[in-house]
Motif scaffolding. Structure first.
Motif, PDB file in Angstrom:
ATOM      1  N   TYR A 132      20.167  -5.628   9.953  1.00 12.37           N
ATOM      2  CA  TYR A 132      21.723  -7.252   9.265  1.00 12.37           C
ATOM      3  C   TYR A 132      21.095  -8.724   9.669  1.00 12.37           C
ATOM      4  CZ  TYR A 132      24.400  -3.607   8.026  1.00 12.37           C
ATOM      5  OH  TYR A 132      24.812  -2.023   7.810  1.00 12.37           O
ATOM      6  N   GLY A 157      27.319  -0.937   5.978  1.00 13.15           N
ATOM      7  CA  GLY A 157      26.443  -0.405   4.667  1.00 13.15           C
ATOM      8  C   GLY A 157      25.932   1.021   4.694  1.00 13.15           C
ATOM      9  N   ALA A 202      24.074  -8.022   5.438  1.00 13.24           N
ATOM     10  CA  ALA A 202      23.062  -7.328   4.844  1.00 13.24           C
ATOM     11  C   ALA A 202      21.242  -7.782   4.743  1.00 13.24           C
ATOM     12  CB  ALA A 202      23.690  -6.278   4.531  1.00 13.24           C
ATOM     13  N   GLN A 208      19.264   0.300   8.760  1.00 16.96           N
ATOM     14  CA  GLN A 208      19.282  -0.913   8.416  1.00 16.96           C
ATOM     15  C   GLN A 208      19.166  -2.012   8.849  1.00 16.96           C
ATOM     16  OE1 GLN A 208      22.711  -0.513   6.169  1.00 16.96           O
ATOM     17  NE2 GLN A 208      22.921   1.535   5.456  1.00 16.96           N
ATOM     18  N   PHE A 210      29.827  -4.922   9.423  1.00 20.57           N
ATOM     19  CA  PHE A 210      29.271  -4.768   9.080  1.00 20.57           C
ATOM     20  C   PHE A 210      29.603  -3.130   8.382  1.00 20.57           C
ATOM     21  CE2 PHE A 210      25.759  -7.647  11.519  1.00 20.57           C
ATOM     22  CZ  PHE A 210      26.240  -8.551  10.161  1.00 20.57           C
TER      23      PHE A 210
END
Length: 337
Positions: free
Chosen positions: A241, A212, A248, A239, A210
């Protein structure tokens, strides 16, 4: 507020002699374990605020703290490049006070080498008995995972400290953060840079990556059902996931400083986060927004932890705890949560 989920409960001021970096609950109990830069592990009774046990073996700051699923052993990493496994019963026989921080012998010391165990975690192995680890078993088989400064996760034998194998991200980055899923199948790491890496432990394969965040990642943590991963970053975001599908879910913004720690409620409906801005926030996953902010800390809040259930005891309304640079511990009692 009328719809408050958590209310500030007991607080322990000057709980350690220096910054408190880590906190984690002993499964099935009202006992919180804390550690940080004063080299001492302490166990606290959340209902009374009393220190009921201490452990100390060296004069180096503790960079990582974990507790096994059975609630019998503590795993620490320190700046002397060593991992230590402790029997919790040994800590409970050493109450706090003037003599509480005397040095004592861990059950196992693993010399990992320079920056090979900045963070370390127990790997829970399903299948019961000896494989899962019981500190009363002569044939103890535990696996430890550790993060390094070279973009890898190392796996170690918890019985003799032998290095078993390595999981590589293929990027030589300092991995500040490490998590192992409660079901023992996945390991996630992150750190310098914005990438988060999730591995299948059995095969060693990188299952998803990931990206993000826009800055360094300070914390990674799995949900109780091992399907979700929450991350905290210097970009001031939390965040979420989905590690089953490698996608996400959402991002949470609202902190005004680096987010230093985040953890998912055992029921999966909330996330708690701790920040350099001194605030502890509670986020509603379904509503995708902050629903509560606590400002009990006077300086950086380093870590948050939800109370954990065990195989025998289910925490129906888990307490929340936070620790920080101000050397204090704050407990939050559940109201509607």
């Amino acid at each position: 507020m009328a719809s408050a989920l958590y209310t500030p409960g007991a607080a322990v001021e000057q709980a350690h002699d220096d910054d408190i970096w880590h906190c984690s609950w002993i499964p099935g109990k009202h006992h919180l374990v804390t550690a940080g830069s004063d080299e001492v592990v302490k166990i606290w009774d959340a209902q009374t605020g009393d220190c009921i046990g201490t452990l100390k073996d060296n004069d180096y700051a503790i960079t990582s703290l974990d507790i096994n699923a059975q609630g019998t052993r503590i795993l620490t990493s320190s700046m002397d490049n060593k991992m230590r496994i402790w029997n919790i019963d040994d800590a409970l026989s050493r109450p706090g006070g003037d003599g509480g921080a005397r040095k004592c012998k861990p059950a196992l010391v693993v010399d990992s080498g320079p920056i090979n165990a900045w963070k370390s975690r127990f790997v829970h192995q399903a299948g019961g008995g000896e494989a899962r680890g019981s500190n009363s078993s002569a044939g103890l088989k535990e696996i430890l995972a550790s993060s390094t400064d070279s973009g890898t996760i190392k796996l170690w034998s918890g019985s003799d400290g032998r290095e078993m194998r390595e999981l590589s991200t293929s990027r030589r980055s300092f991995m500040y953060a490490l998590a192992v899923s409660p079901d023992g199948t996945k390991a996630a790491c992150a750190g310098v840079g914005s990438h988060i890496y999730v591995f299948d432990i059995e095969s060693g394969a990188l299952s998803c990556t990931f990206s993000g965040h826009s800055d360094n990642v300070r914390s990674v943590s799995f949900s109780a059902d091992s399907t979700l991963l929450v991350t905290a970053s210097d970009d001031k975001q939390v965040q979420l996931y989905d590690v089953r599908h490698g996608v996400a879910v959402t991002a949470f913004s609202g902190h005004h400083g680096w987010v230093l720690g985040a953890e998912i409620h055992p029921g999966g409906m909330y996330i708690a986060s701790a920040s350099l801005d001194t605030k502890v926030k509670v986020w509603d996953v379904g509503q995708r927004k902050c629903v509560e902010t606590h400002g009990q800390h006077s300086s950086a809040a380093w870590s948050v932890a939800w109370q954990r259930s065990s195989d025998d005891v289910v925490a129906m309304k888990p307490m929340l705890a936070s620790v920080g640079e101000d050397r204090s511990i704050h407990f939050y009692d559940p109201l509607l949560a």
